[in-house]
Design a protein around this motif. Sequence first.
Motif, PDB file in Angstrom:
ATOM      1  N   LEU A 141       0.698  -1.280   0.110  1.00 47.98           N
ATOM      2  CA  LEU A 141       0.111  -0.068   0.049  1.00 47.98           C
ATOM      3  C   LEU A 141       0.792   1.055   0.011  1.00 47.98           C
ATOM      4  O   LEU A 141       0.507   2.326  -0.686  1.00 47.98           O
ATOM      5  CB  LEU A 141      -1.032   0.044   1.147  1.00 47.98           C
ATOM      6  N   ALA A 142       2.234   1.116   0.486  1.00 57.62           N
ATOM      7  CA  ALA A 142       2.950   2.345   0.636  1.00 57.62           C
ATOM      8  C   ALA A 142       3.621   2.583  -0.820  1.00 57.62           C
ATOM      9  O   ALA A 142       3.967   3.712  -1.173  1.00 57.62           O
ATOM     10  CB  ALA A 142       4.024   1.986   1.693  1.00 57.62           C
ATOM     11  N   GLN A 143       3.648   1.393  -1.690  1.00 52.86           N
ATOM     12  CA  GLN A 143       4.022   1.624  -2.958  1.00 52.86           C
ATOM     13  C   GLN A 143       2.918   1.389  -3.872  1.00 52.86           C
ATOM     14  O   GLN A 143       3.137   0.452  -4.971  1.00 52.86           O
ATOM     15  CB  GLN A 143       5.220   0.696  -3.125  1.00 52.86           C
ATOM     16  N   ARG A 144       1.656   1.630  -3.659  1.00 49.62           N
ATOM     17  CA  ARG A 144       0.557   1.301  -4.274  1.00 49.62           C
ATOM     18  C   ARG A 144       0.657   1.400  -5.802  1.00 49.62           C
ATOM     19  O   ARG A 144       0.122   0.371  -6.650  1.00 49.62           O
ATOM     20  CB  ARG A 144      -0.610   2.165  -3.903  1.00 49.62           C
ATOM     21  N   GLU A 145       1.422   2.342  -6.360  1.00 51.96           N
ATOM     22  CA  GLU A 145       1.679   2.501  -7.742  1.00 51.96           C
ATOM     23  C   GLU A 145       2.375   1.371  -8.595  1.00 51.96           C
ATOM     24  O   GLU A 145       2.237   1.180  -9.686  1.00 51.96           O
ATOM     25  CB  GLU A 145       2.370   3.787  -8.355  1.00 51.96           C
ATOM     26  N   ARG A 146       3.174   0.608  -7.656  1.00 53.21           N
ATOM     27  CA  ARG A 146       3.897  -0.470  -8.355  1.00 53.21           C
ATOM     28  C   ARG A 146       2.989  -1.678  -8.573  1.00 53.21           C
ATOM     29  O   ARG A 146       3.653  -2.893  -9.419  1.00 53.21           O
ATOM     30  CB  ARG A 146       5.047  -0.971  -7.557  1.00 53.21           C
ATOM     31  N   TYR A 147       1.890  -1.832  -8.225  1.00 52.92           N
ATOM     32  CA  TYR A 147       1.129  -3.086  -8.414  1.00 52.92           C
ATOM     33  C   TYR A 147      -0.290  -2.826  -9.072  1.00 52.92           C
ATOM     34  O   TYR A 147      -0.650  -1.768  -9.176  1.00 52.92           O
ATOM     35  CB  TYR A 147       0.946  -3.648  -6.922  1.00 52.92           C
ATOM     36  N   GLY A 148      -0.815  -3.807  -9.635  1.00 59.92           N
ATOM     37  CA  GLY A 148      -2.094  -3.718 -10.098  1.00 59.92           C
ATOM     38  C   GLY A 148      -3.258  -3.793  -9.170  1.00 59.92           C
ATOM     39  O   GLY A 148      -3.113  -2.978  -8.215  1.00 59.92           O
TER      40      GLY A 148
END
Lengths: 284, 156
Positions: A141-148
Amino acid sequence: MLASASDTATASAGPLVPAPFRLLAKRRETADTWTLELEPRHGTPLEFAPGQFTMISRGGCGEVPISISGDPDEPERLVQTVRAVGLATSALCEAEPGEVLSVRGPFGTAWPLEEAEGADVVIVAGGIGLPPLRGAVLRMLAQRERYGRLVLLYGGRAPDQLLFGEQIQQWREQGLEVLITVDSAGPEWIGHVGVVTRLIGRAGLDASRVLAMTCGPEVMMRFVVATLADTGVQSDRIHVSIERNMQCGIGVCGHCQLGPVLVCRDGPVFRYSEVERWMRVREL
Amino acid sequence: MLTLAQEIAAAEVFAGLAPEYLDLITGCGQNVHFDAGVILQREGDPADVFYLIRRGSVALEVHHPGAEPIRILTEGPGEPVGWSWLFEPYRWHLDARTIQPCSLIALDGACLRGKCEQDPALGYELMRRFARCLVERLEATQFQLLDVYGNARVGV
Ligand SMILES: Cc1cc2nc3c(=O)[nH]c(=O)nc-3n(C[C@H](O)[C@H](O)[C@H](O)COP(=O)(O)OP(=O)(O)OC[C@H]3O[C@@H](n4cnc5c(N)ncnc54)[C@H](O)[C@@H]3O)c2cc1C
Ligand code: FES
């Protein structure tokens, strides 16, 4: 690349020597489960990767493996969520703030968060299987943009035995899709009732994009893996966290052997394709 | 918003049926709406109707006198509620209660049963599909009986 158990051991004295940690606070999650917040009395914070565990004990009540349920970006606090099932875990749950507990670790392998980048990540947790995944959820969630898509499918025995209720609500607001089910409930519960595998069909997954992580009772994980496979998810895209009785936690005593692997050293997180064969052997 | 026919054709339990069978099933269906908390059927009632959920969710409950009912399963959009209409003695085994405001398709099971008698190919198709629902339910019940979250030993 994850450091090996012996590299990451807390105390410079070595992985077999416990370090003292002071209990700062404890929070009751359910009737038999507590989250403990600890800090090291000496030395540096316990850097860890989500999925790793410590060997922890209180007094002479026995040392047990417990996953770290804290935020990997806040290593100055060691957070562990413990369900009291026997002597050692009950002693841990009964500890009072201010007390000093003994901790070794962190040990073991981590959830494959880098490999999961770009994928739709499906987390299937059952009962006390959610705490070992909590750090992974917080990091993603802290790096939300990295995941689909980030999807949590969580099953418990009954509504009053579900963990992290308020926090799950915050996670929803941060972009985690959450489906929760319980095995049975009274009329006040308006959520899903039924086994956790039924949520897999309801999540509307595109199997070709899925990377799955599952933790919970081994029977549950077997059902989960079979259902994911039925929907087309490859077994090398499914990661499981396995529990075995442990003593040394560092690959020396052989207590946690599963076929050719030692769960404390080679696991607890495994690619399912690597342990599939051994998880099917009834005697192991 | 899908039409009744589209909704029936899209449901997993009916997916891939021949168009004439889908028409026939659609002919046995009608849209119905219920508030939350409505008992659709009670255990022991004749199973002449079953439902396909369009919106909302329905709980299956075991009731026992003097205590609150126990919710053992919920069904959601696209899922059928009830299989007893196809299997003797054609009686509901559990209570079915809406847990949210629901839009359902009520299907005339007694009428469909008659059609199955006349057309064994249709009967076979529906038996096969609802038997699969039953197998899934049986497996889920086994899983629930193991009480995996409560019985710690199972997890080790
Ligand atoms: C890698 C790893 C991570 C773990 N993470 C957590 C965690 O985050 N939180 C947590 O509460 N527990 C966790 N466990 C389980 C925990 O280690 C055990 O519950 C503990 O060892 C039991 O010790 P005890 O002395 O309290 O109970 P014992 O006296 O040894 O056993 C009491 C009862 O608990 C059952 N039991 C024993 N071991 C387990 C087990 N592994 N799982 C379930 N039941 C068991 C026994 O069958 C017995 O019925 C983890 C285990 C492993 C291997
Ligand atoms: S616990 Fe000793 S080898 Fe794993």
